[in-house]
Design a protein around this motif. Structure first.
Motif, short mmCIF file in Angstrom:
data_model
loop_
_atom_site.label_atom_id
_atom_site.label_comp_id
_atom_site.label_asym_id
_atom_site.label_seq_id
_atom_site.Cartn_x
_atom_site.Cartn_y
_atom_site.Cartn_z
N ASP A 14 1.27 -1.21 -0.27
CA ASP A 14 0.29 0.21 -0.29
C ASP A 14 0.70 0.74 -0.52
N GLN A 74 -3.08 0.87 -3.82
CA GLN A 74 -2.35 -1.02 -4.07
C GLN A 74 -1.14 -1.36 -5.00
N PHE A 99 -4.36 -0.71 4.22
CA PHE A 99 -5.58 -1.53 3.83
C PHE A 99 -6.09 0.98 3.22
N ILE A 143 2.45 -4.94 2.64
CA ILE A 143 1.03 -6.58 3.27
C ILE A 143 1.22 -7.43 3.10
N ARG A 178 -9.88 4.60 0.73
CA ARG A 178 -7.82 4.34 0.91
C ARG A 178 -7.19 5.57 1.32
#
Length: 306
Positions: A10, A21, A17, A298, A271
């Protein structure tokens, strides 16, 4: 059967989160462009990076960057995320305290980068972007308002709607308020009819100088259907041009020297992202543009390829 290893990150965030991404494949050697495009489409992230050995000396890696729909000559959050990963995974040497310079290759050319570390931990990656250029101007405020499902009065018609590029052109649309930013509903039918066939108007960047976070200077949203991205939670390649727009149109007062601008993006998508834009101005002209932020690794995985 070939196993391809990748990491998931990320980017432009310090928490899981959040941000944008990214998948980074550690070894793209032997893959065709068609295979890389298929993999990016399969993962369906906004961008996927494949690492290759450099083609010239003293370069660290070559990056090939794909959205689900196309290969990009350059992109911000993949570059920042990959630089962060290279440091975290000890794939490039770096100073345990302070700044380390490195350079990667992309289709646009060489991209200089900085890694910042404290007590051996990477805290930020930063890239030097080309000086942005205004490549077009649009006067149809009504069409832009309709595209975003807003009233024309929601747009700041005292400011220009401009296409600005530092490698990829973005159409910057100034919005009066944070409330209007949150009301935006992107209309694909309007985009296909009026915007999709002009490379200077395909990628839409709406912004307001009203923000949610106290220390942020601008609230941002970006829509890029041509890239296969309905909305992007963090757009590094548009952030240098955004800073350029804000300074050149006097939305942020700035004399000669350095100024740092914080762009908040991705909030409407759940996000939240934080992008740091640093501009250097000498004798009234912008002479350097840097875009940076943090990232979080992540996860990791592998993909089977016949």
């Amino acid at each position: 059967m070939r196993m391809l290893n990748y990491n998931l990150l990320d980017v432009f965030t310090t928490t899981l989160f959040g941000g944008n991404q990214l998948a980074v494949f550690s070894n793209g050697e032997g893959l065709t462009s068609e295979q890389m495009q298929m993999i990016a489409k399969e993962l369906n992230l906004s961008e996927t990076v494949f690492l290759f050995p450099p083609t010239t000396e003293r370069r660290h890696f070559k990056l090939k960057i794909f959205t689900p729909a196309m290969e990009l000559p350059f992109a911000g959050h993949p570059t920042i995320g990959t630089a962060f990963l290279l440091g975290e995974k000890k794939m490039t040497p770096y100073s345990h305290d302070g700044l380390t310079a490195l350079t990667v290759e992309e289709n646009i050319g060489l991209v200089p980068l900085h890694l910042y570390a404290e007590n051996g931990e990477i805290t930020k990656a930063e890239m030097i972007q080309p000086i942005p250029e205004v490549t077009d101007q649009m006067l149809d405020y009504k069409a832009c308002a309709t595209l975003l499902s807003l009233d024309e009065q929601d747009l700041d018609t005292e400011l220009p709607i401009q296409t600005i590029s530092a490698g990829i052109p973005f159409l910057f649309i100034p919005i009066k308020s944070l409330e209007a930013m949150k009301k935006i509903q992107f209309r694909m039918d309007v985009w296909q009819k009026l915007f999709s066939n002009d490379e200077n108007k395909r990628h839409i960047f709406a912004f307001s100088v009203e923000t949610e976070q106290e220390d942020a200077h601008v609230h941002s949203r970006m829509f890029a259907p041509a890239m296969g991205i309905s909305e992007d939670p963090a757009t590094g390649s548009a952030s240098g041009p955004l800073g350029f727009y804000l300074v050149e149109n006097k939305l942020i007062e700035h004399h000669d020297g350095l100024i740092t601008i914080i762009s908040e993006q991705g909030i409407e998508m759940g996000r939240p992202s934080r992008i740091e834009i640093t501009l250097e101005r000498i004798e009234g002209k912008i002479s350097k543009v840097l875009v940076g932020g943090s990232a979080v690794i992540i996860g990791e995985g592998s993909l089977r390829l016949p």
